[in-house]
Design a protein around this motif. Structure first.
Motif, PDB file in Angstrom:
ATOM      1  N   GLY A  46       0.821  -1.215   0.000  1.00 29.88           N
ATOM      2  CA  GLY A  46       0.000   0.000   0.000  1.00 29.88           C
ATOM      3  C   GLY A  46       0.852   1.261   0.000  1.00 29.88           C
ATOM      4  N   ALA A  47       1.896   1.264   0.835  1.00 27.37           N
ATOM      5  CA  ALA A  47       2.798   2.416   0.884  1.00 27.37           C
ATOM      6  C   ALA A  47       3.528   2.589  -0.441  1.00 27.37           C
ATOM      7  CB  ALA A  47       3.794   2.250   2.031  1.00 27.37           C
ATOM      8  N   LEU A  48       3.982   1.474  -1.025  1.00 26.81           N
ATOM      9  CA  LEU A  48       4.672   1.524  -2.310  1.00 26.81           C
ATOM     10  C   LEU A  48       3.750   2.037  -3.417  1.00 26.81           C
ATOM     11  CD1 LEU A  48       7.305   0.807  -3.828  1.00 26.81           C
ATOM     12  CD2 LEU A  48       6.301  -1.435  -4.248  1.00 26.81           C
ATOM     13  N   SER A  49       2.490   1.629  -3.376  1.00 27.13           N
ATOM     14  CA  SER A  49       1.554   2.092  -4.411  1.00 27.13           C
ATOM     15  C   SER A  49       1.337   3.602  -4.304  1.00 27.13           C
ATOM     16  CB  SER A  49       0.221   1.345  -4.322  1.00 27.13           C
ATOM     17  OG  SER A  49      -0.533   1.755  -3.212  1.00 27.13           O
ATOM     18  N   GLU A  50       1.296   4.117  -3.087  1.00 33.30           N
ATOM     19  CA  GLU A  50       1.126   5.570  -2.918  1.00 33.30           C
ATOM     20  C   GLU A  50       2.391   6.329  -3.297  1.00 33.30           C
ATOM     21  OE1 GLU A  50      -1.813   7.126  -2.348  1.00 33.30           O
ATOM     22  OE2 GLU A  50      -2.536   5.071  -2.548  1.00 33.30           O
ATOM     23  N   LEU A  51       3.550   5.813  -2.923  1.00 33.23           N
ATOM     24  CA  LEU A  51       4.804   6.469  -3.300  1.00 33.23           C
ATOM     25  C   LEU A  51       4.999   6.454  -4.815  1.00 33.23           C
ATOM     26  CD1 LEU A  51       7.184   5.167  -0.501  1.00 33.23           C
ATOM     27  CD2 LEU A  51       6.251   7.478  -0.769  1.00 33.23           C
ATOM     28  N   GLY A  52       4.585   5.380  -5.469  1.00 33.57           N
ATOM     29  CA  GLY A  52       4.676   5.294  -6.927  1.00 33.57           C
ATOM     30  C   GLY A  52       3.857   6.354  -7.624  1.00 33.57           C
ATOM     31  N   GLN A  53       2.777   6.776  -6.987  1.00 27.67           N
ATOM     32  CA  GLN A  53       1.937   7.812  -7.592  1.00 27.67           C
ATOM     33  C   GLN A  53       2.620   9.178  -7.611  1.00 27.67           C
ATOM     34  OE1 GLN A  53      -1.996   7.823  -5.882  1.00 27.67           O
ATOM     35  NE2 GLN A  53      -2.273   5.643  -6.271  1.00 27.67           N
ATOM     36  N   LEU A  54       3.673   9.326  -6.827  1.00 27.98           N
ATOM     37  CA  LEU A  54       4.417  10.590  -6.806  1.00 27.98           C
ATOM     38  C   LEU A  54       5.422  10.706  -7.953  1.00 27.98           C
ATOM     39  CD1 LEU A  54       5.141  10.860  -2.982  1.00 27.98           C
ATOM     40  CD2 LEU A  54       3.452  12.149  -4.303  1.00 27.98           C
ATOM     41  N   LEU A  55       5.663   9.601  -8.667  1.00 27.90           N
ATOM     42  CA  LEU A  55       6.622   9.635  -9.772  1.00 27.90           C
ATOM     43  C   LEU A  55       6.176  10.635 -10.835  1.00 27.90           C
ATOM     44  CD1 LEU A  55       7.279   5.812 -10.210  1.00 27.90           C
ATOM     45  CD2 LEU A  55       8.846   7.505  -9.263  1.00 27.90           C
ATOM     46  N   PRO A  56       7.122  11.377 -11.414  1.00 29.93           N
ATOM     47  CA  PRO A  56       6.763  12.381 -12.421  1.00 29.93           C
ATOM     48  C   PRO A  56       5.974  11.814 -13.606  1.00 29.93           C
ATOM     49  CG  PRO A  56       9.051  12.638 -11.755  1.00 29.93           C
ATOM     50  CD  PRO A  56       8.548  11.379 -11.119  1.00 29.93           C
ATOM     51  N   ILE A  57       6.240  10.583 -13.996  1.00 23.67           N
ATOM     52  CA  ILE A  57       5.530  10.004 -15.136  1.00 23.67           C
ATOM     53  C   ILE A  57       4.070   9.677 -14.784  1.00 23.67           C
ATOM     54  CG2 ILE A  57       6.153   7.602 -14.694  1.00 23.67           C
ATOM     55  CD1 ILE A  57       6.557   7.350 -17.760  1.00 23.67           C
ATOM     56  N   ILE A  58       3.792   9.407 -13.513  1.00 21.92           N
ATOM     57  CA  ILE A  58       2.437   9.067 -13.065  1.00 21.92           C
ATOM     58  C   ILE A  58       1.629  10.340 -12.799  1.00 21.92           C
ATOM     59  CG2 ILE A  58       1.067   7.823 -11.355  1.00 21.92           C
ATOM     60  CD1 ILE A  58       2.788   5.946 -13.019  1.00 21.92           C
ATOM     61  N   LYS A  59       2.225  11.295 -12.095  1.00 21.62           N
ATOM     62  CA  LYS A  59       1.613  12.594 -11.786  1.00 21.62           C
ATOM     63  C   LYS A  59       0.252  12.479 -11.112  1.00 21.62           C
ATOM     64  CE  LYS A  59       3.830  15.249 -15.397  1.00 21.62           C
ATOM     65  NZ  LYS A  59       3.650  16.061 -16.576  1.00 21.62           N
ATOM     66  N   ARG A  60       0.184  11.619 -10.102  1.00 21.30           N
ATOM     67  CA  ARG A  60      -1.063  11.509  -9.345  1.00 21.30           C
ATOM     68  C   ARG A  60      -0.805  11.890  -7.907  1.00 21.30           C
ATOM     69  NH1 ARG A  60      -3.728   5.974 -10.685  1.00 21.30           N
ATOM     70  NH2 ARG A  60      -5.036   6.621  -8.953  1.00 21.30           N
ATOM     71  N   ASP A  61      -1.882  12.038  -7.156  1.00 19.59           N
ATOM     72  CA  ASP A  61      -1.766  12.439  -5.758  1.00 19.59           C
ATOM     73  C   ASP A  61      -1.657  11.215  -4.858  1.00 19.59           C
ATOM     74  OD1 ASP A  61      -2.096  15.118  -6.452  1.00 19.59           O
ATOM     75  OD2 ASP A  61      -4.275  14.970  -6.349  1.00 19.59           O
ATOM     76  N   ALA A  62      -0.610  11.195  -4.068  1.00 19.39           N
ATOM     77  CA  ALA A  62      -0.485  10.154  -3.049  1.00 19.39           C
ATOM     78  C   ALA A  62      -1.260  10.629  -1.827  1.00 19.39           C
ATOM     79  CB  ALA A  62       0.982   9.936  -2.705  1.00 19.39           C
ATOM     80  N   GLU A  63      -2.090   9.760  -1.284  1.00 21.76           N
ATOM     81  CA  GLU A  63      -2.910  10.142  -0.134  1.00 21.76           C
ATOM     82  C   GLU A  63      -2.698   9.167   1.015  1.00 21.76           C
ATOM     83  OE1 GLU A  63      -7.048  10.766  -0.982  1.00 21.76           O
ATOM     84  OE2 GLU A  63      -6.616  11.437  -3.019  1.00 21.76           O
ATOM     85  N   LEU A  64      -2.460   9.703   2.184  1.00 19.66           N
ATOM     86  CA  LEU A  64      -2.332   8.882   3.373  1.00 19.66           C
ATOM     87  C   LEU A  64      -3.635   8.123   3.630  1.00 19.66           C
ATOM     88  CD1 LEU A  64      -0.660   7.967   5.797  1.00 19.66           C
ATOM     89  CD2 LEU A  64      -1.498   9.981   7.021  1.00 19.66           C
ATOM     90  N   TYR A  65      -4.765   8.761   3.331  1.00 18.36           N
ATOM     91  CA  TYR A  65      -6.066   8.132   3.544  1.00 18.36           C
ATOM     92  C   TYR A  65      -6.214   6.863   2.695  1.00 18.36           C
ATOM     93  CZ  TYR A  65     -11.069   7.796   4.443  1.00 18.36           C
ATOM     94  OH  TYR A  65     -12.308   7.352   4.819  1.00 18.36           O
ATOM     95  N   ASP A  66      -5.635   6.858   1.484  1.00 19.14           N
ATOM     96  CA  ASP A  66      -5.662   5.648   0.662  1.00 19.14           C
ATOM     97  C   ASP A  66      -4.926   4.504   1.353  1.00 19.14           C
ATOM     98  OD1 ASP A  66      -7.154   6.782  -1.348  1.00 19.14           O
ATOM     99  OD2 ASP A  66      -5.452   7.141  -2.687  1.00 19.14           O
ATOM    100  N   LEU A  67      -3.800   4.811   1.975  1.00 18.26           N
ATOM    101  CA  LEU A  67      -3.043   3.787   2.701  1.00 18.26           C
ATOM    102  C   LEU A  67      -3.848   3.258   3.886  1.00 18.26           C
ATOM    103  CD1 LEU A  67      -0.484   2.135   3.146  1.00 18.26           C
ATOM    104  CD2 LEU A  67       0.486   4.105   4.354  1.00 18.26           C
ATOM    105  N   VAL A  68      -4.552   4.149   4.561  1.00 18.48           N
ATOM    106  CA  VAL A  68      -5.401   3.731   5.683  1.00 18.48           C
ATOM    107  C   VAL A  68      -6.501   2.799   5.183  1.00 18.48           C
ATOM    108  CG1 VAL A  68      -7.074   4.540   7.410  1.00 18.48           C
ATOM    109  CG2 VAL A  68      -4.916   5.778   7.078  1.00 18.48           C
ATOM    110  N   VAL A  69      -7.120   3.154   4.054  1.00 16.00           N
ATOM    111  CA  VAL A  69      -8.181   2.321   3.481  1.00 16.00           C
ATOM    112  C   VAL A  69      -7.615   0.973   3.024  1.00 16.00           C
ATOM    113  CG1 VAL A  69      -9.863   2.161   1.596  1.00 16.00           C
ATOM    114  CG2 VAL A  69      -9.618   4.282   2.857  1.00 16.00           C
ATOM    115  N   ASP A  70      -6.391   0.967   2.490  1.00  9.85           N
ATOM    116  CA  ASP A  70      -5.740  -0.297   2.128  1.00  9.85           C
ATOM    117  C   ASP A  70      -5.615  -1.206   3.358  1.00  9.85           C
ATOM    118  OD1 ASP A  70      -5.454   0.766  -0.414  1.00  9.85           O
ATOM    119  OD2 ASP A  70      -3.330   1.236  -0.179  1.00  9.85           O
ATOM    120  N   CYS A  71      -5.209  -0.643   4.474  1.00 10.57           N
ATOM    121  CA  CYS A  71      -5.059  -1.420   5.710  1.00 10.57           C
ATOM    122  C   CYS A  71      -6.410  -1.909   6.228  1.00 10.57           C
ATOM    123  CB  CYS A  71      -4.350  -0.582   6.775  1.00 10.57           C
ATOM    124  SG  CYS A  71      -2.619  -0.267   6.376  1.00 10.57           S
ATOM    125  N   VAL A  72      -7.452  -1.104   6.048  1.00  7.42           N
ATOM    126  CA  VAL A  72      -8.805  -1.542   6.414  1.00  7.42           C
ATOM    127  C   VAL A  72      -9.190  -2.738   5.545  1.00  7.42           C
ATOM    128  CG1 VAL A  72     -11.257  -0.895   6.360  1.00  7.42           C
ATOM    129  CG2 VAL A  72      -9.567   0.690   7.311  1.00  7.42           C
TER     130      VAL A  72
END
Length: 98
Positions: free
Chosen positions: A63-89
């Motif tokens: 989950g953390a890796l998926s959010e960090l990957g979204q920060l890559l310049p080629i992806i240009k998406r928003d990494a959200e802590l809330y997404d990681l929380v939902v992944d853990c849920v």
């Protein structure tokens, strides 16, 4: 991971074309569902204490890796802590189901 790392230009195009993406927090439901399935499938290998911990730690890392990957310049998406929380849920729900 493919869904999590789709570049922003593709995501915006898909969102504009489909009315499904107008549902509030649909991305959170998708995140949760992905990790529910992941944990259920992973726990099919065995339900030992060690496997459960592997699912928890490995799922969190993924989950953390998926959010960090979204920060890559080629992806240009928003990494959200809330997404990681939902992944853990989602992991927790999958473990509870199994």
């Amino acid at each position: 991971m493919v869904l999590c790392w789709l570049p922003a230009k593709f995501v915006h195009h898909i969102e504009d074309e489909s009315s499904w993406f107008r549902i509030p927090n649909l991305d959170k439901v998708i995140h949760c569902g992905i990790f529910v399935v992941l944990s259920i499938l992973w726990l099919r290998l065995g339900r030992t204490r060690r496997t459960i911990w592997a699912v928890i730690l490995g799922g969190f890392a993924l989950g953390a890796l998926s959010e960090l990957g979204q920060l890559l310049p080629i992806i240009k998406r928003d990494a959200e802590l809330y997404d990681l929380v939902v992944d853990c849920v989602g992991l927790s729900i999958g473990i509870a189901i199994t």
